[in-house]
Scaffold this motif. Structure first.
Motif, short mmCIF file in Angstrom:
data_model
loop_
_atom_site.label_atom_id
_atom_site.label_comp_id
_atom_site.label_asym_id
_atom_site.label_seq_id
_atom_site.Cartn_x
_atom_site.Cartn_y
_atom_site.Cartn_z
N GLN A 60 25.05 46.47 46.69
CA GLN A 60 25.96 47.50 46.17
C GLN A 60 26.56 47.08 44.83
O GLN A 60 26.71 47.90 43.92
CB GLN A 60 27.07 47.76 47.19
CG GLN A 60 26.60 48.50 48.43
CD GLN A 60 27.66 48.54 49.52
OE1 GLN A 60 28.57 47.71 49.55
NE2 GLN A 60 27.55 49.50 50.42
N LEU A 61 26.89 45.79 44.70
CA LEU A 61 27.45 45.32 43.43
C LEU A 61 26.42 45.41 42.31
O LEU A 61 26.73 45.83 41.20
CB LEU A 61 27.95 43.88 43.58
CG LEU A 61 28.62 43.28 42.34
CD1 LEU A 61 29.82 44.12 41.92
CD2 LEU A 61 29.08 41.85 42.62
N LYS A 109 38.92 53.52 44.07
CA LYS A 109 39.44 52.18 44.33
C LYS A 109 38.29 51.18 44.50
O LYS A 109 38.40 50.02 44.08
CB LYS A 109 40.30 52.21 45.59
CG LYS A 109 40.99 50.90 45.91
CD LYS A 109 41.88 51.04 47.14
CE LYS A 109 42.57 49.73 47.46
NZ LYS A 109 43.44 49.85 48.67
N ARG A 110 37.19 51.63 45.07
CA ARG A 110 36.03 50.77 45.25
C ARG A 110 35.47 50.33 43.90
O ARG A 110 35.07 49.17 43.72
CB ARG A 110 34.98 51.54 46.04
CG ARG A 110 33.73 50.77 46.41
CD ARG A 110 32.75 51.74 47.08
NE ARG A 110 31.55 51.09 47.51
CZ ARG A 110 31.39 50.50 48.67
NH1 ARG A 110 32.38 50.48 49.54
NH2 ARG A 110 30.24 49.94 49.01
N PHE A 111 35.46 51.26 42.94
CA PHE A 111 34.98 50.96 41.59
C PHE A 111 35.87 49.90 40.93
O PHE A 111 35.37 48.98 40.27
CB PHE A 111 34.97 52.24 40.75
CG PHE A 111 34.68 52.02 39.29
CD1 PHE A 111 33.43 51.67 38.86
CD2 PHE A 111 35.69 52.19 38.35
CE1 PHE A 111 33.16 51.47 37.52
CE2 PHE A 111 35.44 52.00 37.01
CZ PHE A 111 34.17 51.63 36.59
N GLY A 145 37.47 47.59 42.43
CA GLY A 145 37.12 46.31 43.04
C GLY A 145 35.85 45.72 42.45
O GLY A 145 35.74 44.51 42.24
N MET A 146 34.87 46.59 42.16
CA MET A 146 33.63 46.13 41.52
C MET A 146 33.91 45.52 40.15
O MET A 146 33.34 44.48 39.79
CB MET A 146 32.65 47.30 41.37
CG MET A 146 32.10 47.84 42.67
SD MET A 146 31.06 49.29 42.37
CE MET A 146 30.54 49.68 44.04
N LEU A 147 34.79 46.16 39.40
CA LEU A 147 35.13 45.66 38.07
C LEU A 147 35.77 44.27 38.16
O LEU A 147 35.49 43.38 37.35
CB LEU A 147 36.07 46.62 37.35
CG LEU A 147 35.49 47.98 36.97
CD1 LEU A 147 36.56 48.84 36.33
CD2 LEU A 147 34.30 47.82 36.03
N SER A 148 36.62 44.07 39.17
CA SER A 148 37.26 42.76 39.36
C SER A 148 36.20 41.69 39.62
O SER A 148 36.27 40.58 39.08
CB SER A 148 38.25 42.82 40.52
OG SER A 148 39.30 43.72 40.24
#
Length: 253
Positions: A158-159, A224-226, A228-231
């Motif tokens: 997913q990442l 919010k999931r996006f 988290g991906m950026l982090s």
């Protein structure tokens, strides 16, 4: 009215309940015998152990499904690279030396003249546009190094799917930025102007996108999931954020 199959099914359900009730009554009678109680207790422990094994098996099945999905995505990436490799092989320039073919020392004079002519033409061409930078995919080692609180339930595949989406937005954006003004349509002209307005002295020489670009060119949801991906991508040194003028610019590293 019930048909014959529905009536038969109802009768079977009633018979099953009668059988289950009879079995329970028999077990209650057996449970009163001390020597049988130990057997029933052992059976109960075995049932709990089997339930635990089934839960573990289910967890492994889900993990294997995630792994299979990741392998399928990697196969697609491999097929794209393979296609690009075949294209490079079939479109190799004449002046590039090839293994097993004639070298410059064994070429005829006419062949050498042709090579020199091609080289001169390449030198006279206008400077090529800078190659659009793409984010490198996350390796399994990097993914494992991400803290668990940051990953949550995010999987490796997913990442990397998010990496692919951001790369798509970058390629689409800068293909418009590098397009000659006279070839722009009304739609791409407006986008081109927005891209230029969003540039700053700090973004000069860098490739970056904003959330509007991701919405324009991909199906990635900016939730919010996006975030988290950026982090996680920042943690893996794939991008950095630059804020200013009400915008957050995601600069590729």
């Amino acid at each position: 009215m019930m048909d014959s199959s529905e009536l038969a099914e109802l009768c079977q359900q009633i018979n099953d309940k009668i059988f289950a009730t009879r079995t329970i009554l028999e077990l209650r009678t057996v449970a009163n015998e001390e020597d049988k109680q130990n057997i029933l207790v052992k059976m109960g422990k075995d049932i709990f152990a089997i339930n635990g094994l089934l839960d573990t098996l289910e967890t492994h099945v889900f993990q294997q499904q995630d792994l299979l999905n990741g392998l399928k995505e990697l196969e697609e990436f491999f097929q794209e690279d393979l296609h690009d490799g075949y294209h490079l092989r079939d479109n190799m320039p004449l002046h590039m030396p090839r293994k097993g073919l004639q070298t410059a020392n064994t070429l005829t004079q006419s062949q050498q003249d042709q090579v020199h002519h091609v080289e001169e033409q390449n030198l006279q061409k206008k400077p090529t546009r800078p190659q659009i930078r793409e984010m490198v995919y996350i390796t399994t080692e990097e993914f494992e190094s991400i803290p668990q609180y940051m990953k949550g339930r995010m999987t490796y595949s997913q990442l990397n799917a998010a990496v692919q989406s951001i790369n798509t937005a970058v390629k689409e954006k800068y293909s418009i930025v590098q397009q000659p003004a006279k070839t722009l349509t009304n739609v791409t002209r407006r986008l081109h102007q927005r891209f230029k307005d969003e540039e700053t002295k700090d973004t000069k020489g860098h490739f970056f996108v904003v959330e509007a670009d991701i919405q324009e060119f991909t199906q990635l949801k900016l939730d919010k999931r996006f975030k988290g991906m950026l982090s996680m991508l920042r943690h893996c040194h794939r991008l950095r954020e630059l804020r200013g003028a009400g915008l957050t610019r995601y600069i590729l590293l």
